[in-house]
Design a protein around this motif. Structure first.
Motif, PDB file in Angstrom:
ATOM      1  N   THR A  84      94.820  77.244  46.878  1.00 49.18           N
ATOM      2  CA  THR A  84      95.824  78.294  46.771  1.00 49.18           C
ATOM      3  C   THR A  84      95.929  78.680  45.303  1.00 49.18           C
ATOM      4  OG1 THR A  84      97.041  77.306  48.605  1.00 49.18           O
ATOM      5  CG2 THR A  84      98.212  78.904  47.238  1.00 49.18           C
ATOM      6  N   LEU A  85      95.600  79.930  45.025  1.00 48.19           N
ATOM      7  CA  LEU A  85      95.627  80.410  43.646  1.00 48.19           C
ATOM      8  C   LEU A  85      96.952  81.086  43.329  1.00 48.19           C
ATOM      9  CD1 LEU A  85      92.032  81.921  43.364  1.00 48.19           C
ATOM     10  CD2 LEU A  85      92.857  79.764  42.435  1.00 48.19           C
ATOM     11  N   PRO A  86      97.404  80.977  42.079  1.00 47.59           N
ATOM     12  CA  PRO A  86      98.625  81.674  41.686  1.00 47.59           C
ATOM     13  C   PRO A  86      98.350  83.174  41.529  1.00 47.59           C
ATOM     14  CG  PRO A  86      97.649  80.588  39.796  1.00 47.59           C
ATOM     15  CD  PRO A  86      96.830  80.183  40.995  1.00 47.59           C
ATOM     16  N   ASP A  87      99.421  83.970  41.556  1.00 45.56           N
ATOM     17  CA  ASP A  87      99.279  85.406  41.325  1.00 45.56           C
ATOM     18  C   ASP A  87      98.876  85.678  39.879  1.00 45.56           C
ATOM     19  OD1 ASP A  87     100.011  85.939  43.934  1.00 45.56           O
ATOM     20  OD2 ASP A  87     102.136  86.093  43.439  1.00 45.56           O
ATOM     21  N   PHE A  88      99.385  84.845  38.976  1.00 46.62           N
ATOM     22  CA  PHE A  88      99.061  84.991  37.564  1.00 46.62           C
ATOM     23  C   PHE A  88      98.867  83.607  36.985  1.00 46.62           C
ATOM     24  CE2 PHE A  88     100.067  85.142  33.078  1.00 46.62           C
ATOM     25  CZ  PHE A  88      99.301  86.216  32.668  1.00 46.62           C
ATOM     26  N   PRO A  89      97.912  83.374  36.189  1.00 41.63           N
ATOM     27  CA  PRO A  89      96.857  84.252  35.710  1.00 41.63           C
ATOM     28  C   PRO A  89      95.761  84.434  36.767  1.00 41.63           C
ATOM     29  CG  PRO A  89      96.529  82.072  34.805  1.00 41.63           C
ATOM     30  CD  PRO A  89      97.808  82.027  35.600  1.00 41.63           C
ATOM     31  N   THR A  90      94.918  85.441  36.566  1.00 43.95           N
ATOM     32  CA  THR A  90      93.825  85.709  37.490  1.00 43.95           C
ATOM     33  C   THR A  90      92.764  84.621  37.336  1.00 43.95           C
ATOM     34  OG1 THR A  90      94.241  88.071  37.191  1.00 43.95           O
ATOM     35  CG2 THR A  90      92.165  87.451  38.231  1.00 43.95           C
ATOM     36  N   ILE A  91      92.386  84.044  38.470  1.00 44.22           N
ATOM     37  CA  ILE A  91      91.374  82.993  38.474  1.00 44.22           C
ATOM     38  C   ILE A  91      90.282  83.383  39.467  1.00 44.22           C
ATOM     39  CG2 ILE A  91      90.885  80.576  39.057  1.00 44.22           C
ATOM     40  CD1 ILE A  91      93.765  79.940  38.179  1.00 44.22           C
ATOM     41  N   GLU A  92      89.039  83.320  39.013  1.00 42.54           N
ATOM     42  CA  GLU A  92      87.894  83.603  39.875  1.00 42.54           C
ATOM     43  C   GLU A  92      87.177  82.287  40.136  1.00 42.54           C
ATOM     44  OE1 GLU A  92      83.834  86.153  39.575  1.00 42.54           O
ATOM     45  OE2 GLU A  92      85.685  87.155  38.933  1.00 42.54           O
ATOM     46  N   LEU A  93      87.022  81.941  41.414  1.00 42.96           N
ATOM     47  CA  LEU A  93      86.407  80.670  41.786  1.00 42.96           C
ATOM     48  C   LEU A  93      84.907  80.817  41.981  1.00 42.96           C
ATOM     49  CD1 LEU A  93      89.023  79.334  44.340  1.00 42.96           C
ATOM     50  CD2 LEU A  93      88.789  78.742  41.943  1.00 42.96           C
ATOM     51  N   HIS A  94      84.168  79.783  41.568  1.00 40.97           N
ATOM     52  CA  HIS A  94      82.724  79.695  41.767  1.00 40.97           C
ATOM     53  C   HIS A  94      82.482  78.382  42.511  1.00 40.97           C
ATOM     54  CE1 HIS A  94      81.860  82.917  38.797  1.00 40.97           C
ATOM     55  NE2 HIS A  94      82.996  82.484  38.275  1.00 40.97           N
TER      56      HIS A  94
END
Length: 187
Positions: free
Chosen positions: A93-103
């Motif tokens: 689950t990613l936060p709205d901020f900061p933007t995180i791009e998963l690899h």
């Protein structure tokens, strides 16, 4: 010696006792702390920083790609998101901020070149410089030839470069032939 920064977790505050937990809740109500995601809080100053506590936002995540190249000074491209490598198949689950791009990567690739670096006071898991250069070569069609060339050329200009390690990683990541082409041109 630089002090290590970290985001505050509700679990961590509870483990320090009731007072710490209620103090954290009070700071959230007063606006001194901002909720980043469920159970993770940071001060507005921390969120305005150029680095964040990656391990709190993406546990066991590793800084990679544009974020790693920028941290090592191998590119002039400013990352539009934090690029984080995670084990393939993980649900996050990613936060709205900061933007995180998963690899997403396999276990074997997650261990190759893993190190820890102090970036703006945060202890961040990151792929080492040689692994990051090999990643630029591996994903050159996605990131663009110009960015790949910039990363490789910037690395080759460094006095502390380790070509033996670079070639070893290139072999393991199956980009040795492409790396050899870059080395022939540059050296």
């Amino acid at each position: 010696m630089a002090t290590t920064k970290t985001f505050i977790s509700s679990v961590g505050a509870k483990s320090q006792g009731r007072y710490s937990y209620y103090k954290m809740l009070s700071e959230v109500r007063q606006g001194d702390l901002v909720k980043v995601k469920r159970g993770v809080y940071a001060s507005p100053e921390q969120l305005a920083d150029t680095m964040v506590d990656i391990d709190k936002l993406v546990p066991n995540g590793i800084l990679c790609s544009f974020s790693a190249w920028s941290a090592y000074g191998l590119t002039t491209v400013i990352p539009q998101a934090f690029h984080v490598a995670v084990k393939r198949g993980r649900k996050i689950t990613l936060p709205d901020f900061p933007t995180i791009e998963l690899h997403y990567m396999t276990d074997k690739l997650m261990e190759l070149g893993l190190t820890t670096k102090d970036i703006n006071g945060y202890q961040v898991k990151i792929f080492d410089m040689e692994r990051s250069v090999c990643d630029a070569i591996k994903f050159r069609n996605k990131i663009g030839q110009d960015v790949c060339s910039e990363v490789v050329n910037s690395y080759l200009k460094l006095p502390e470069r380790n070509l033996t390690k670079l070639v070893d990683y290139a072999e393991k990541l199956r980009v040795k032939n492409t790396l050899n082409h870059y080395l022939e041109i540059a050296l």
